[in-house]
Every structure is written in structure tokens, then in C-alpha cells.
Design a protein around this motif. Structure first.
Motif, short mmCIF file in Angstrom:
data_model
loop_
_atom_site.label_atom_id
_atom_site.label_comp_id
_atom_site.label_asym_id
_atom_site.label_seq_id
_atom_site.Cartn_x
_atom_site.Cartn_y
_atom_site.Cartn_z
N LEU A 31 -2.68 38.79 11.34
CA LEU A 31 -1.39 38.84 12.03
C LEU A 31 -0.75 40.21 11.87
O LEU A 31 -0.90 40.85 10.82
CB LEU A 31 -0.44 37.78 11.44
CG LEU A 31 -0.94 36.33 11.36
CD1 LEU A 31 0.09 35.48 10.64
CD2 LEU A 31 -1.23 35.78 12.74
N ASN B 286 3.41 35.34 14.73
CA ASN B 286 2.51 34.20 14.62
C ASN B 286 1.77 33.92 15.94
O ASN B 286 2.08 34.50 16.98
CB ASN B 286 3.26 32.94 14.18
CG ASN B 286 4.46 32.63 15.06
OD1 ASN B 286 5.60 32.80 14.61
ND2 ASN B 286 4.24 32.20 16.28
N THR C 193 -1.19 41.03 7.91
CA THR C 193 -1.24 39.91 6.98
C THR C 193 -2.18 38.87 7.56
O THR C 193 -2.75 39.05 8.63
CB THR C 193 0.17 39.35 6.71
OG1 THR C 193 0.08 38.36 5.67
CG2 THR C 193 0.78 38.73 7.95
N ARG C 194 -2.32 37.74 6.86
CA ARG C 194 -3.30 36.75 7.31
C ARG C 194 -2.71 35.35 7.22
O ARG C 194 -1.90 35.03 6.35
CB ARG C 194 -4.59 36.80 6.48
CG ARG C 194 -5.27 38.15 6.46
CD ARG C 194 -6.70 38.05 5.95
NE ARG C 194 -7.58 37.47 6.96
CZ ARG C 194 -8.13 38.16 7.96
NH1 ARG C 194 -7.90 39.45 8.08
NH2 ARG C 194 -8.92 37.56 8.82
N SER C 195 -3.18 34.51 8.16
CA SER C 195 -2.97 33.07 8.09
C SER C 195 -4.35 32.45 8.17
O SER C 195 -4.96 32.38 9.24
CB SER C 195 -2.09 32.59 9.25
OG SER C 195 -1.97 31.17 9.24
N GLY D 128 1.50 33.68 6.14
CA GLY D 128 1.63 35.12 6.32
C GLY D 128 2.44 35.77 5.22
O GLY D 128 2.06 36.82 4.69
N ASP E 196 1.83 29.75 10.20
CA ASP E 196 1.52 31.19 10.11
C ASP E 196 2.58 31.95 9.35
O ASP E 196 2.27 32.90 8.62
CB ASP E 196 1.37 31.77 11.52
CG ASP E 196 0.09 31.31 12.21
OD1 ASP E 196 -0.76 30.70 11.54
OD2 ASP E 196 -0.05 31.57 13.43
N GLN E 197 3.85 31.57 9.51
CA GLN E 197 4.92 32.25 8.78
C GLN E 197 4.76 32.01 7.28
O GLN E 197 4.89 32.94 6.47
CB GLN E 197 6.29 31.78 9.26
CG GLN E 197 6.62 32.14 10.70
CD GLN E 197 6.75 33.62 10.94
OE1 GLN E 197 7.24 34.36 10.08
NE2 GLN E 197 6.32 34.08 12.10
N ILE F 65 6.92 38.63 11.07
CA ILE F 65 5.51 38.30 11.20
C ILE F 65 5.28 37.70 12.59
O ILE F 65 6.01 36.79 13.00
CB ILE F 65 5.06 37.30 10.12
CG1 ILE F 65 5.27 37.89 8.72
CG2 ILE F 65 3.60 36.90 10.32
CD1 ILE F 65 5.11 36.88 7.59
#
Length: 744
Positions: free
Chosen positions: A499, A556, A492-494, A586, A582-583, A554
Motif C-alpha cells: 500500500l 487502502n 506499507t503492507r496489508s 497498514g 487495510d488501515q 494509507i
């Protein structure tokens, strides 16, 4: 009646064209909490003997008690080293219950540790007995001292004496005469000799606080003066008519530490010579001290209070003035350097450092003027697994290509930095090793999220398997029979940052429907949650998933993963802020990738640091997270201990804005969703004070929430009959009530 129903059911199955199948068994909460579904056996733990060819263990004797036996690595040949009959207390029929044991250098004596008691996390206090292997006599150390009061007993290198700690003093006992000599006498509730205060034990993993010199003439030790450190009180309201209060020194961030110093004393007793290490002892840490092999020189590591400078000192017996031979620094923080190994007649020592942006192993010359990489590359040296001085090889764990996995590598101690992978390429997951002292053999375990540990004995450096110790085929069959949805590892992405994450779906998952999510978070520098390793089948997460949720974790920024220095240390001074960001980003990115995630039903939960991140997410991103359960959390970072909190945040005095931004209590007024707080009132680690202060703040802002307090439970909230079941049932019921389950 039964026959007609059976025929009807069978006819229906035929009409459906499925044939008769047994209904799938979905694990119940009782089975998750109390076990019994999956029987995983074995571990990599063995007690290697010094010859590197044998390991020892305890085994039940059919006639009663436990034998201490050894196995030869090469062919599994068994030998009984100490039969249970030799461990019978003199004048009784009672056999010692062996917690651990150790031999002297020539195996003529054995030291048996028994009748143990817990000191904070571990049972480091108990009774010690010495067994004469030839004569068969069994004698207790510390005669006349209180029961279970001895700590860290060990033989002198010449086997003539043993030393131990009792009631914060160090004693030496002559093994032939039984004469006990106190080598320190000033130990009190505030002056601690030969062991450590709470914060050193918790954060630096310091417990055994003294060392024999190689010539058996001296004992070097730590002393902690806790006077001036704040004392924390825990009130026990459940075990007596009136409350009982237990007190212990606990320095909170920005407050006064214990004054810690090191010195040495003759094993015959007398005055201690204190080593004159510069710096305020309350604003520096002495985390490691040991004798350089075959010498009377001490190798000492000293960190400053911000823990961004580690000075290495050498001090000689007879000279209290140490020499600073090497200094390591970092703009953020440094980790304690363990597994220091001396090379080439003590002219070099090994050292782990992130000085090039990745964690690597170096060799440092004795004068500190040369530092040469032993490992090179764009990857992290995660930890040392073993060393083979004869071949000049170090074994270590790394995972350059997949941060959720772990593999064994090797490098030459005096090579060009080239590394070689040894773990099999067809076994994707995590590999664990217990390597013999000479580096010739290893007990090896391979597992991943859906494969229980397969444990075997391998020879090194070839990594050839010579024997399977435990294949856990039964556990694998039991897991497969449950037909659970496997843990899936995804990305996934932040923002621009990728991530790692995992997700678990319900058994009856329908991709055409939208499901609520429960995120399991930790998020602090101390650990990592996205790991491709066997976790007993992840039955708690599977249970939650099968209530009708997608369970997600996730990883972070700042988590302890092998992604380089910048990944881990970019959060310096701002623990909690990047994690919650980030959570939030994400999980929204996962929802963009997977249409079955319902962004109107997102929950989150975590324990300890994860409880703190749960609160930060609920308060700072209330439009993303709708229901949260925070367990054993730090609400205000000023309430946690000096060593941990200041390592990542500096002091509150130097970084007041960082402490404000990182502390969930600062954002309590942002709560919109459903929040359950869970805490043990007997938590000596993250104090219940955190919960009470947060409750006070939530009430001030008129926020409605729920709370469960477990009387006199510690940080694990596991003590007492029914506690774990009650906690898990409470969590399940809260999510089901406030985060509607099931696909829509």
C-alpha cells in the motif's frame, strides 16, 4: 535589564556553538484556518476561445467593474474583448458582476451570467444578459421571470435564439423580438424538465439538462418524474421562532428512483417526442445524451440500476425508436463515459473501458462491431486532457510507475496503442493541464507535496515552455521558511498487498522516542488521499503533527488510484470491510518498520466516507485504534443514495449481508476507545439521520462517546461565522485530551 538578558542569551548561543538564529515559527491554528502564511497564486483554469490560439478572462478595470480580455497563447498579447463600460445595466450606473460568459459562434453576441444563486453544490441559477458586440446594446433574458431563476442559458447554433430553464420548464427566447416561447409547460415541484433531481446532480454530475440540435430547430432534454421517490426533510431550528422544513426527493439505497426519460421538441414549441428506450425508467439511468456533431442524431448512454451494463443508443429526430449500437459490461460496475469524441466523419467514437484489466481508451466503430485500443499497456488511462483532431492525437493523464503522481502522455487515435510521455522527466509529482480546443497549447502546472504550482504556457505536442505564467517563488520561500517536516511517501503492507502511504513528523521529531499516530482516512472508491501534489503546505496536518503526533494516511484497496481494475473493484459488494482491514494492518506494518510509532496511541479521523471508515476501524479493530473522530459519516449504508451506494454494493435487497458488513452501525458494540461524532444537521448529502441512528445504537450498548452537532451546516460544515475554527479546535482538543501527544 534588556541589555543584560540579550548578552546572556548571546553568550549562551556562543557557548553552544550554534551562532544566533531566529526562532522557528510554528504555524498556529488561527494561521492554519484563516490563512496568510503561504500565498499561492494562479491556476490552470482559463476560458479557451474556439480558435485555440487565445483564452479569455475577466480583469478589474481601474475605472470600475471588470473587463473581459483575451490573451494570445503564443506571445501573451492582450486584447480587450468587452470593456466594463459595455456591461452597465441600461438606465443605471450599475455594472454587471460577471460570473461567467460565452460567445456565439462568430463573436457577435456575448452571454453574460450574473446575480447567481446556489442550487445544492453550485451557483447554477441566476440572471443572463445578451450583449450585442457591434451595437453595444445589453438586454436581459427572461424579462418578467423571477430574479435569479434562469439556468443553463445558451445560444442556438444559428445565434437567432437562446434557450434556458426556469422553474423546471424550458423556454426559448427570440433575440431580436424578445418573444419567449415555453417549449415545456408541465414542470412542477415533482416534474423536472431541462435539469435534474438531487441524486443525478450529486452522483452523475448532471446539471444542464437540455441540448440544442446543430440545425437550431430542436431541443433535446431530460425529464425527471420524482413522484414516488422518498422525500427527505431537513429541519431548520435556528433561523426563526418556529422550525422551517425544507423537502426534496432523495432516493435511498434500495428505494424508488425518479422516472427519467429523454425526448425532443421543436424550438417553436409543441408536443415532445419521447424516445422509446427500453427498460423501466425507474430502474435504469440515462446519464449522458448529446447530438452527434453536424447531425440530428442523439448519442445516448443508458445504464441499468446495478450500473454494470451501459447501453449506447442512437436516436434520430423524426424517429422515436432508438438503435442499440454498442453495449459495455463489467462484473462489478462501470463509470460514466465522458469525453466521447467522434472521428473520421462520425464513423468512429472514443470510449474508455477496463475490459483488459486496465483502464484504456478505445475507438469503437459506429455500428459497434469493432473496438480497437488507442492506448495499450499495464497502466491506467486516468483521464483525457485534450485532443488534437488535426494531428490525430489524444492527450491523457497517466502514472504507470508511481500511483501518487500524474503525468501527460499522448497516443495516436489511429495508431498501434503506443503511448509517449510528454511531461518533463525531472519534475516528479503531479502535472495538470488545460489544453486548447485544437490541442496546440496548454496551461500547465507542476507541483508536488513540497513545491507550490509552477504554471507555464506550453506548446504541444513538443511540450515546449514558451512563458512562465506564475512561478510561485514567494509561496515556495514562505513554505521553506517554516522549516516544516516534509510529507514523506512510504510503503506499507496489508498481508501480501503493498500500500502507498505518507507521514508527517513533528518539527522537533526525535527518532529515539515513540510517538502517537493520527491517521487521516477516506478509503472509499470516490477519491484518494495519498497524492504527491501541492496541498497548500498541508498546514492542518502539519499543525496536528506539531502538537506531538505522527500524521499518516494509507491508501487502502478500492481507492481511486491508477492501480488497475482489480485494485479498485475487488471491494465490490463489500465497501468498508477491506478498507478497515487495510488501515489496521497498514498502520501495524508501519509500526514494524518504524520504531518511533507507538502502537498504544493510534488515532484516526475522516470525513464523509472517511468518517465511515473511522467508525469501522474503531468498532472492528478496537485493539488497534484507540481514539477516533468521525465527521459527516454514513453509519448505515442503506441511508445513502441509490446511485452511489448501489454502484458499489448493488441493492440492500440483493446484497443484505454486504450492507450489514460494510455499515459501521453493525459493529457499534465493539467500541472500546474514545470516539467523537461530528455532523451538520443541515447536511443534504449524508443526512444527520446517520448520526442519530448511530447514537441510538451506541446508547443501546451502553457505550460512552462524545458528540458535536453543528446546526444547519451542510456536508462541508463550513457555513456560519467561526464554524471552521470551532471544528478544528474541537478536533485538536479532543485528540490532545484522549490521545496523549509527544514523544516518549
Amino acid at each position: 535589564m534588556r541589555k543584560s538578558i540579550f548578552i546572556t542569551a548571546a553568550a549562551l548561543l556562543c557557548l553552544l556553538g550554534t551562532g544566533y538564529v531566529q526562532a522557528q515559527h510554528v504555524p498556529t491554528l488561527d494561521e492554519v484556518v484563516y490563512g496568510g502564511l503561504i500565498h499561492t497564486k494562479g491556476s490552470t483554469y482559463v476560458n479557451w476561445l474556439e480558435d485555440g490560439e487565445h483564452y479569455s478572462k475577466t480583469e478589474k478595470n481601474p475605472a470600475g467593474g471588470y473587463d473581459i480580455v483575451s490573451y494570445r497563447a503564443k506571445d501573451n498579447k492582450k486584447e480587450t474583448l468587452i470593456p466594463a463600460s459595455m456591461l452597465v445595466k441600461p438606465g443605471t450606473n450599475d455594472t454587471l458582476s460577471v460570473r461567467s460568459f460565452a460567445f456565439n459562434a462568430d463573436h457577435t453576441l456575448a452571454l453574460i451570467y450574473t446575480n447567481t444563486r446556489r442550487v445544492w453544490r453550485y451557483d447554477t441559477r441566476g440572471d443572463y444578459w445578451v450583449l450585442d458586440m457591434k451595437g453595444g446594446t445589453l438586454k436581459q433574458l427572461g424579462k418578467g421571470m423571477p430574479e435569479s431563476s434562469l439556468m443553463f442559458a445558451k445560444f442556438s447554433p444559428d445565434s437567432r435564439r437562446a434557450a434556458y430553464v426556469s422553474r423546471n420548464n424550458i423556454y426559448v427566447e427570440d433575440l431580436s423580438t424578445g418573444v419567449i416561447t415555453p417549449v415545456t409547460t408541465d414542470g412542477t415541484a415533482e416534474i423536472v424538465n431541462g435539469t435534474f433531481d438531487w441524486v443525478y446532480e450529486e452522483e452523475f454530475f448532471c446539471r444542464d439538462g437540455f441540448r440544442w440540435s446543430p440545425d437550431s430547430k430542436y431541443i433535446a432534454y431530460w425529464q425527471s418524474d420524482t413522484k414516488g421517490t422518498g422525500w427527505f426533510d431537513i429541519i431548520n431550528n435556528v433561523d426563526s421562532l418556529y422550525p422551517k422544513i425544507s423537502r426534496f426527493p432523495y432516493p435511498k439505497a434500495g428505494t424508488t428512483n425518479s422516472a427519467v426519460k429523454v425526448g425532443y421538441v421543436s424550438a417553436d414549441g409543441g408536443a415532445t417526442t419521447w424516445i422509446n428506450i427500453p427498460g423501466d425508467p425507474r430502474n435504469h439511468y440515462i446519464m449522458r445524451m448529446d447530438f452527434i456533431p453536424d447531425s440530428n442524431e442523439l448519442f445516448i448512454q443508458q445504464m441499468n440500476r446495478p450500473q454494470n451494463t451501459n447501453k449506447v443508443w442512437i436516436a434520430s429526430i423524426g424517429n422515436p425508436e432508438p438503435r442499440n449500437i454498442f453495449t459495455d459490461t463489467d462484473a462489478a460496475w462501470l463509470e460514466t463515459n465522458d469525453n466521447v469524441t467522434w472521428l473520421k466523419d462520425n464513423t468512429w467514437f472514443t470510449w474508455e473501458s477496463e475490459r483488459d484489466g486496465w483502464r484504456h481508451l478505445y475507438r469503437v466503430s459506429r455500428d459497434g462491431k469493432q473496438i480497437v485500443p488507442i492506448t495499450k499497456g499495464d497502466f491506467d488511462y486516468i483521464e483525457q486532457a485534450g485532443i488534437d483532431l488535426k494531428r490525430g492525437v489524444v492527450y491523457f493523464i497517466a502514472s504507470p510507475d508511481n500511483f501518487t503522481q500524474r503525468y501527460l502522455y499522448s497516443a495516436k487515435l489511429f495508431g498501434d496503442g503506443t503511448v509517449k510521455r510528454l511531461s518533463p522527466t525531472d519534475e516528479a509529482g503531479q502535472h495538470q493541464y488545460n489544453i486548447s480546443p485544437d490541442g496546440s497549447w496548454a496551461v500547465h502546472a507542476f507541483s508536488n507535496a513540497v513545491t507550490p504550482p509552477v504554471i507555464d504556457m506550453v506548446s504541444l505536442p513538443s511540450h515546449k515552455s514558451v512563458r512562465t505564467i506564475e512561478d510561485n517563488a514567494q509561496a515556495k520561500a514562505e513554505y521553506d521558511a517554516l522549516k516544516l517536516q516534509p510529507k514523506e511517501f512510504v510503503k506499507t503492507r496489508s498481508g501480501e498487498l503493498e500500500l502507498d502511504a505518507w507521514m508527517i513528523k513533528p518539527i522537533d521529531f526525535d527518532p529515539a522516542k515513540k510517538y502517537p499516530v493520527i491517521i487521516d482516512v477516506y478509503g472509499e472508491p470516490g477519491s484518494a488521499t495519498v497524492q504527491d501534489v501541492w496541498g497548500g503546505g498541508d498546514l492542518w496536518h502539519q499543525y496536528l503533527a506539531n502538537q506531538g503526533y505522527i500524521v499518516v494516511s494509507i491508501e487502502n484497496r478500492g481507492a481511486r488510484t491508477p492501480r488497475g481494475r482489480e485494485w479498485r473493484k475487488c471491494i465490490y459488494g463489500e465497501v468498508g470491510t477491506f478498507a478497515s482491514q487495510d488501515q489496521a494492518q497498514g498502520i501495524l506494518d508501519l509500526a514494524r518498520q518504524y520504531s518511533f510509532i507507538d502502537t498504544s496511541r493510534i488515532g484516526i479521523t475522516g470525513w464523509s466516507g472517511g468518517g465511515s471508515q473511522t467508525l469501522n476501524c474503531m468498532f472492528r479493530y478496537p485493539d488497534v485504534f484507540h481514539t477516533g473522530i468521525a465527521i459527516a459519516f454514513v453509519a448505515d449504508q442503506r441511508l445513502y443514495d441509490t446511485i452511489y451506494q448501489e454502484r458499489y454494493m448493488n441493492t440492500p435487497q440483493n446484497n443484505p449481508d454486504g450492507y450489514r458488513k460494510g455499515s459501521p452501525i453493525s459493529y457499534a458494540e465493539g467500541l472500546k476507545g474514545n470516539l467523537l461524532l461530528i455532523h451538520g444537521t443541515g447536511d443534504d448529502n449524508v443526512h444527520y439521520q446517520n448520526c442519530e441512528r448511530l447514537v441510538n445504537e451506541l446508547v443501546r450498548h451502553g457505550k460512552i462517546f462524545s458528540q458535536i452537532s453543528y446546526p444547519m451546516r451542510t456536508h462541508s460544515i463550513s457555513e456560519g461565522e467561526g464554524t471552521t475554527m470551532h471544528l478544528r479546535k474541537t478536533m485538536t482538543d479532543y485528540f490532545l485530551k484522549h490521545l496523549p501527544a509527544g514523544g516518549r
